[in-house]
Scaffold this motif. Structure first.
Motif, short mmCIF file in Angstrom:
data_model
loop_
_atom_site.label_atom_id
_atom_site.label_comp_id
_atom_site.label_asym_id
_atom_site.label_seq_id
_atom_site.Cartn_x
_atom_site.Cartn_y
_atom_site.Cartn_z
N VAL A 130 18.39 7.14 13.25
CA VAL A 130 18.30 5.84 13.93
C VAL A 130 19.65 5.11 13.87
CG1 VAL A 130 17.21 3.56 13.85
CG2 VAL A 130 15.82 5.59 13.60
N ALA A 131 20.30 5.15 12.70
CA ALA A 131 21.59 4.49 12.55
C ALA A 131 22.66 5.14 13.43
CB ALA A 131 22.03 4.52 11.09
N LEU A 132 22.66 6.47 13.52
CA LEU A 132 23.63 7.14 14.38
C LEU A 132 23.41 6.79 15.84
CD1 LEU A 132 23.82 10.66 12.71
CD2 LEU A 132 25.64 8.95 12.85
N ALA A 133 22.15 6.75 16.26
CA ALA A 133 21.86 6.37 17.65
C ALA A 133 22.32 4.95 17.93
CB ALA A 133 20.38 6.52 17.94
N LEU A 134 22.02 4.03 17.02
CA LEU A 134 22.47 2.64 17.21
C LEU A 134 24.00 2.55 17.21
CD1 LEU A 134 19.97 0.68 14.94
CD2 LEU A 134 20.12 0.61 17.43
N THR A 135 24.64 3.27 16.31
CA THR A 135 26.09 3.20 16.21
C THR A 135 26.77 3.75 17.45
OG1 THR A 135 25.98 3.38 13.81
CG2 THR A 135 28.08 3.92 14.84
N PHE A 137 25.52 4.54 20.53
CA PHE A 137 25.10 4.18 21.88
C PHE A 137 24.88 2.68 22.10
CE2 PHE A 137 23.37 8.56 21.26
CZ PHE A 137 24.30 9.18 22.05
N VAL A 138 24.77 1.89 21.03
CA VAL A 138 24.53 0.46 21.19
C VAL A 138 25.71 -0.36 20.67
CG1 VAL A 138 23.00 -1.45 20.57
CG2 VAL A 138 22.03 0.79 21.05
N ARG A 141 29.57 1.15 22.17
CA ARG A 141 29.24 1.77 23.45
C ARG A 141 30.38 2.65 23.91
NH1 ARG A 141 26.52 -3.27 26.67
NH2 ARG A 141 24.84 -3.51 25.18
N PRO A 142 30.02 3.73 24.60
CA PRO A 142 31.08 4.61 25.11
C PRO A 142 31.98 3.84 26.10
CG PRO A 142 28.95 5.70 25.26
CD PRO A 142 28.69 4.27 24.87
N ARG A 143 33.24 4.08 25.96
CA ARG A 143 34.19 3.45 26.87
C ARG A 143 34.05 4.09 28.25
NH1 ARG A 143 39.00 4.30 22.67
NH2 ARG A 143 38.40 2.70 21.17
N PRO A 144 34.27 3.31 29.31
CA PRO A 144 34.13 3.90 30.66
C PRO A 144 35.12 5.03 30.90
CG PRO A 144 34.38 1.50 30.79
CD PRO A 144 34.54 1.89 29.36
N THR A 145 36.24 5.05 30.19
CA THR A 145 37.24 6.07 30.40
C THR A 145 37.03 7.30 29.53
OG1 THR A 145 38.68 5.03 28.77
CG2 THR A 145 38.98 4.40 31.07
#
Length: 149
Positions: A130-135, A137-138, A141-145
């Motif tokens: 859960v922590a990895l998913a939050l870290t 993807f939330v 957040r992935p940079r657009p580049t």
């Protein structure tokens, strides 16, 4: 610096979520004594049963996030989840081996910390995923580049 931020965020979130799960499990096992679970039992189960796994997980997180900083969020999530599983397996087996060794020497092999190690492993696994998913993807957040391989 972003890799260090991801590492510390994922690690602290893992500990917080695993501690909350430990409180819930200990409250259920103790028959609803929440104060005793919060103050005494949850910390003991989580850190006595999972101290090696927690340390290995921190090292794996740091190494993976620094080495893989050019990878996308999805790749890092799965690589870190694999590191989490390896850390939990090695940590749990080490805890059980040390418990068996000292149990055989000091207590005449009266018992192993099996339940504590298994509870800590389960709590760390759920909290870690859960922590990895939050870290990944939330919070970061992935940079657009960023390119996702």
């Amino acid at each position: 610096m972003r890799a260090l931020g991801k590492t510390l965020t994922a690690f602290l979130l893992t500990l917080a979520i695993a501690y909350l799960l430990a409180v819930v499990v200990q409250t259920i096992l103790n028959g609803g004594d929440i104060l005793r679970s919060v103050v005494d039992e949850a910390w003991r189960v989580l850190f006595a049963g999972g101290a090696v796994a927690i340390g290995l997980y921190l090292l794996f997180l740091l190494f993976i996030n620094v080495v893989g900083r050019r990878r996308g969020a999805g790749s890092l999530f799965w690589i870190n989840a694999g590191g989490l599983v390896v850390a939990i397996l090695v940590g749990t087996l080490t805890t059980l081996a040390v418990g068996a060794f000292f149990g055989a020497i000091l207590a005449g092999f009266t018992g192993l910390p099996v339940l504590g190690a298994i509870l800590a492993a389960g709590e760390l696994f759920i909290g870690g995923v859960v922590a990895l998913a939050l870290t990944h993807f939330v919070i970061f957040r992935p940079r657009p580049t960023e390119f996702e391989p």
